[in-house]
Design an enzyme around this catalytic site. Structure first.
Site, PDB file in Angstrom:
ATOM      1  N   HIS A 381       0.749  -1.327  -0.089  1.00  0.00           N
ATOM      2  CA  HIS A 381      -0.463   0.084   0.034  1.00  0.00           C
ATOM      3  C   HIS A 381       0.608   1.438   0.035  1.00  0.00           C
ATOM      4  CE1 HIS A 381      -3.004  -2.563   0.654  1.00  0.00           C
ATOM      5  NE2 HIS A 381      -3.834  -1.503  -0.384  1.00  0.00           N
ATOM      6  N   GLU A 622     -10.910 -10.176  -5.856  1.00  0.00           N
ATOM      7  CA  GLU A 622      -9.548 -10.410  -5.331  1.00  0.00           C
ATOM      8  C   GLU A 622      -9.370 -11.959  -4.836  1.00  0.00           C
ATOM      9  OE1 GLU A 622      -8.633  -6.825  -3.605  1.00  0.00           O
ATOM     10  OE2 GLU A 622     -10.598  -7.139  -2.419  1.00  0.00           O
ATOM     11  N   ASP A 646      -4.290  -8.083  -5.277  1.00  0.00           N
ATOM     12  CA  ASP A 646      -5.011  -9.347  -4.148  1.00  0.00           C
ATOM     13  C   ASP A 646      -4.684 -10.576  -4.689  1.00  0.00           C
ATOM     14  OD1 ASP A 646      -4.838  -8.464  -1.091  1.00  0.00           O
ATOM     15  OD2 ASP A 646      -6.100  -7.398  -1.550  1.00  0.00           O
ATOM     16  N   CYS A 693      -9.593  -2.642 -10.749  1.00  0.00           N
ATOM     17  CA  CYS A 693      -8.739  -1.590 -10.484  1.00  0.00           C
ATOM     18  C   CYS A 693      -8.111  -1.516  -9.575  1.00  0.00           C
ATOM     19  CB  CYS A 693      -9.591  -1.158  -9.424  1.00  0.00           C
ATOM     20  SG  CYS A 693     -10.300  -2.476  -7.900  1.00  0.00           S
TER      21      CYS A 693
HETATM   22  C1  PEP Z   1      -6.624  -5.251  -5.191  1.00  0.00           C
HETATM   23  O1  PEP Z   1      -6.220  -5.591  -3.853  1.00  0.00           O
HETATM   24  O2  PEP Z   1      -5.937  -5.057  -5.974  1.00  0.00           O
HETATM   25  C2  PEP Z   1      -6.140  -3.858  -4.986  1.00  0.00           C
HETATM   26  C3  PEP Z   1      -7.241  -2.725  -5.596  1.00  0.00           C
HETATM   27  O3  PEP Z   1      -6.731  -3.573  -3.455  1.00  0.00           O
HETATM   28  P1  PEP Z   1      -5.878  -3.376  -2.237  1.00  0.00           P
HETATM   29  O4  PEP Z   1      -4.701  -2.919  -2.786  1.00  0.00           O
HETATM   30  O5  PEP Z   1      -6.358  -1.799  -1.379  1.00  0.00           O
HETATM   31  O6  PEP Z   1      -5.814  -4.296  -1.425  1.00  0.00           O
HETATM   32 MG    MG Z   2      -6.624  -5.704  -2.713  1.00  0.00          MG
END
Ligand code: PEP
Ligand code: MG
Length: 773
Positions: A381, A622, A646, A693
């Site tokens: 993140h 995910e 994920d 996304c």
């Molecule tokens: C993902 O897992 O691709 C996602 C967009 O969620 P995050 O990166 O916040 O886990």
């Molecule tokens: Mg995610």
């Protein structure tokens, strides 16, 4: 032998100089297993040697030949051990066809032999050898002992080599001037580039600011004292302050009712602090030129080592007390310094072991040039946030000498994952030129702001922005995003001291939605757990990514979930551009439960006379179990959004934050591509649109294939959005479909990557995946 092993490991870990480590190893190992010789050969990858193993230390052979004996993979038993990367134990080495006598080394009389490869991440760095005179068999126990020592040595060698060597590829890659090998003390100059993972694209040149949350004494580097009296002063101030703290803590405990004998440890501490041998030794080391922290480290570790050698267990325990005292003194020395985050500016590069997304979110308003982190990988993140902020970033630099870099000039190449330390002028000029070209390219891309992301054959792929910080809204709008495809609601939760209430949340969401109305905004419900925790709601688990995360937490806490769902719907009144997205769904039951709570929140609001509308609802894919139930899942929602970050980690069993396995995290892995294609095809059968996304949507190579899979929209980081738009406008969907077919015939990600990169270069779009235009 186990006792010796423990001691050797301790000694190696508290010694910083590679030569010293090698000396300790050969001496101690020889004694521990009662051999006649112990030697270490290391692979020298500096210029003029082609993969030769050089004798670097020996106890038993002719030490005058240290540095002079070189063995190739095809030479002698050392070469054989390296070649096979496997231990070799021989009762009489001289009978082996590969045995080779090196003149002058004095090994004629030694018969028995064990050679152990020193291996780090599959690479053989050297060979540990023991020899003895008689023809005899070394037991399996001894071999195991040596394997353990070699593994220890591998870590020490990689750390030390990160500071000293300049491999040939440095010159080839950069085609720039030669940097010669320097001695071990030259810590931050003339060094090969550090290699990590690309965290956020872009190139930055600037001065390093080390950001250290807490540090163990062992890793404090040497530094030349700029003002010796100043350093003496710093040390004595710290000494006084720690004395004071210990006294008052001890008094406090006694007045709280603790018996005097129970606080006797503090008296022992004070005695140690008052000991002339301790303070004098530190003073002397400062007078010899080291800074106060370096002098403290040396003295404390010397004391710790000598206590560790004592046979009396009680006295040996005192080593720990001295270590603790050293730690207190070091921390005290840091107290009066400027906080590194207070001295940030446009030309500064943050260098840190780790940086939580929360800290980074906090410094968003500071203008920083770049970030280099020891931890993390492309989809951590913190990297995602860095991309959102448009800050060139390299993550997962496993050999990052954080403190030593403080104040050095760095070049951060967020495309290749390289960090250049105190580079020569020619490299700076080269990169300055690349930055200029890149800026030209991005200025050109900005002119596309109002243009649609439409392929040459007329297929429109709306591009949305990923965000989570209110401060992101302006850049998101400026980037030409057609809405928000993923608002990570946990970020506003992370920068607060407690759960925000309904009013506060509604305000945050309203700000985002009104900035984009009537264009769509996708608000994802709270996705905490994994690597995102709230200081006021800590989740401690051994396996957080497989634990209590995302929807699992919110379904277990309907009171928190209901407030969030209500806030979202209230925020959307009059705008009606709300889309709600559920994260980490792994079964139909979870989705049904979430939908039921949404329905309940909606009814409640209607009953309370709010003029709310039912929003569109989507599910994130995910967790791999979703792939196989896609039609059922799709039939319950209005849209599907693939969370590739994920999904990839769970499909490939690769922790997205673990840089030990970052090379296995492959978004172009054929299985990942097949899985995503299946999700899109199945959802389309239900007439449900699919977006993506995760960070794959910001990767130009992956986007070509997603285009070929008929993805309906993408949500990318703001910094990547213009490049992705440019890419889409330069491709036809037909062409992308053909490339997808070709890619899926390939066996691995590497081949797929080169197919796609070559295509981009041929189309003169190479500037999207590397520095320069
Ligand atoms: C993902 O897992 O691709 C996602 C967009 O969620 P995050 O990166 O916040 O886990
Ligand atoms: Mg995610």
């Amino acid at each position: 032998m186990l006792q010796s092993l423990r001691r050797i490991v301790q000694e190696v870990n508290s010694t910083r100089d590679l030569d010293q480590v090698l000396e300790i190893i050969v001496l101690r190992v020889k004694t521990a297993i009662d051999a006649d010789v112990c030697s270490v050969y290391l692979l020298d990858d500096a210029e003029n040697t082609e993969n030769k193993f050089t004798l670097m230390a020996t106890d038993g052979l002719n030490s005058d030949l240290i540095g002079q004996v070189n063995m190739g993979y095809d030479a002698g038993l050392v070469g054989l051990v390296a070649q096979r990367a496997d231990p070799l134990s021989l009762d009489d080495a001289q009978q082996h066809p590969r045995f080779q006598l090196v003149p002058g080394l004095n090994e004629e009389k030694y018969h028995s032999f064990v050679g152990i490869p020193i291996t780090h991440h599959k690479n053989v760095l050297g060979v540990l050898v023991v020899q003895s005179e008689p023809i005899q068999h070394f037991s399996q126990y001894v071999v195991n002992f040596l394997v353990t020592i070699a593994a220890q040595l591998a870590g020490a060698i990689t750390n030390a080599q990160a500071s000293i060597q300049v491999p040939a590829q440095y010159e080839q890659q950069i085609k720039q001037q030669r940097v010669v090998k320097t001695d071990h003390k030259s810590l931050v100059s003339n060094r090969r580039p550090l290699i990590g993972q690309p965290g956020a694209p872009g190139v930055a040149i600037g001065k390093a600011v080390a950001f250290i949350s807490s540090i163990s004494l062992e890793v404090i580097p040497d530094k030349q004292a700029t003002d010796i009296e100043d350093e003496i002063h710093i040390f004595h101030l710290a000494l006084e302050a720690v004395r004071r703290d210990i006294k008052s803590l001890s008094q406090q405990l006694i007045s709280d009712g603790m018996a005097a004998e129970d606080v006797a440890i503090f008296d022992a501490y004070l005695l140690m602090l008052n000991s002339k041998s301790l303070t004098k030794s530190i003073d002397n080391k400062i007078y010899a030129g080291n800074w106060a922290a370096g002098a403290l480290r040396d003295t404390i570790l010397e004391h710790v080592n000598s206590f560790n050698e004592l046979e009396n267990p009680y006295l040996r325990e005192r080593a720990k007390d001295i270590q603790d005292l050293g730690q207190m003194l070091y921390e005290q020395m840091q107290v009066d310094k400027d906080h590194p985050l207070d001295v940030l500016s446009k030309d500064k590069i943050i260098v840190a072991e780790d940086l939580s997304a929360t800290v980074l979110a906090d410094i968003k308003t500071n203008n920083i040039a770049g970030i280099v982190l020891k931890s993390g990988s492309r989809t951590s993140h913190v990297a995602i946030l860095a991309r959102a902020l448009g800050v060139p970033t390299v993550v997962g630099v496993s050999e990052l000498p954080t403190i030593e870099l403080d104040g050095s000039q760095l070049i951060v190449d967020g495309y290749s994952g390289q960090v250049f330390i105190s580079p020569p002028e020619s490299i700076i000029n080269e990169y300055t030129h690349l930055i200029f070209q890149e800026k030209e390219l991005f200025d050109k891309l900005k002119t596309l702001r109002k243009e649609p992301a439409t392929t040459i054959d007329g297929v429109n792929i709306p591009l949305y922005a990923n965000t989570g910080l209110v401060a992101d809204i302006t850049p998101s709008k400026k980037s030409g995003a057609e809405g928000i495809g993923l608002y990570r609601t946990e970020y506003p939760f992370m920068i607060r001291q407690q759960f925000p209430g309904e009013e506060e949340q509604s305000q945050i969401y309203h700000e985002v939605m009104s900035a984009f109305a009537p264009r769509p905004v996708v608000l994802r419900t709270l996705d905490i757990g994994g690597d995102k925790s709230l200081s006021y709601f800590p989740i401690k688990e051994d396996n957080p990514f497989l634990g209590w995360r995302g929807i699992r937490v919110t379904l277990d806490h309907p009171e928190i979930f209901m407030i969030q769902l209500r806030s979202m719907m209230i925020a959307s009144i009059g705008l009606n551009n709300l889309n709600i997205l559920f994260p980490m769904i792994s079964s139909i039951n979870e989705l049904e439960d979430a939908l039921e709570l949404l329905e309940r929140a909606y009814r409640e609001l209607l009953n309370e006379d709010y003029k709310v509308q039912m929003p569109k609802v989507g599910v994130m894919v995910e967790v791999p179990s979703m792939i196989f139930q896609m039609r059922n899942i799709a039939s319950l929602v209005d849209f599907v959004s693939i969370g590739s970050n994920d999904l990839i980690q769970y499909l490939l069993a690769v922790d997205r934050n673990n840089n030990n396995v970052a090379n296995l995290y492959e978004s172009l892995h054929p299985s990942v591509l097949i899985a995503i294609r299946q999700v899109i095809d199945e959802a389309h059968k239900e007439g449900v649109p699919v977006s993506l996304c995760g960070e794959m949507a910001s990767d130009p190579l992956a986007v070509i294939l997603l285009l070929g899979m008929s993805i309906d929209s993408l949500s990318t980081s703001v910094a990547s959005l213009p490049s992705i738009k440019w890419l889409i406008r330069n491709f036809s969907q037909q062409e992308a479909k053909t490339l997808l077919d070709d890619a899926l015939k390939m066996k691995d990600a590497k081949l797929i990557k080169s197919l796609l990169s070559n295509t981009l270069e041929k189309k003169r779009l190479g500037g999207l995946i590397r520095a320069g235009g």
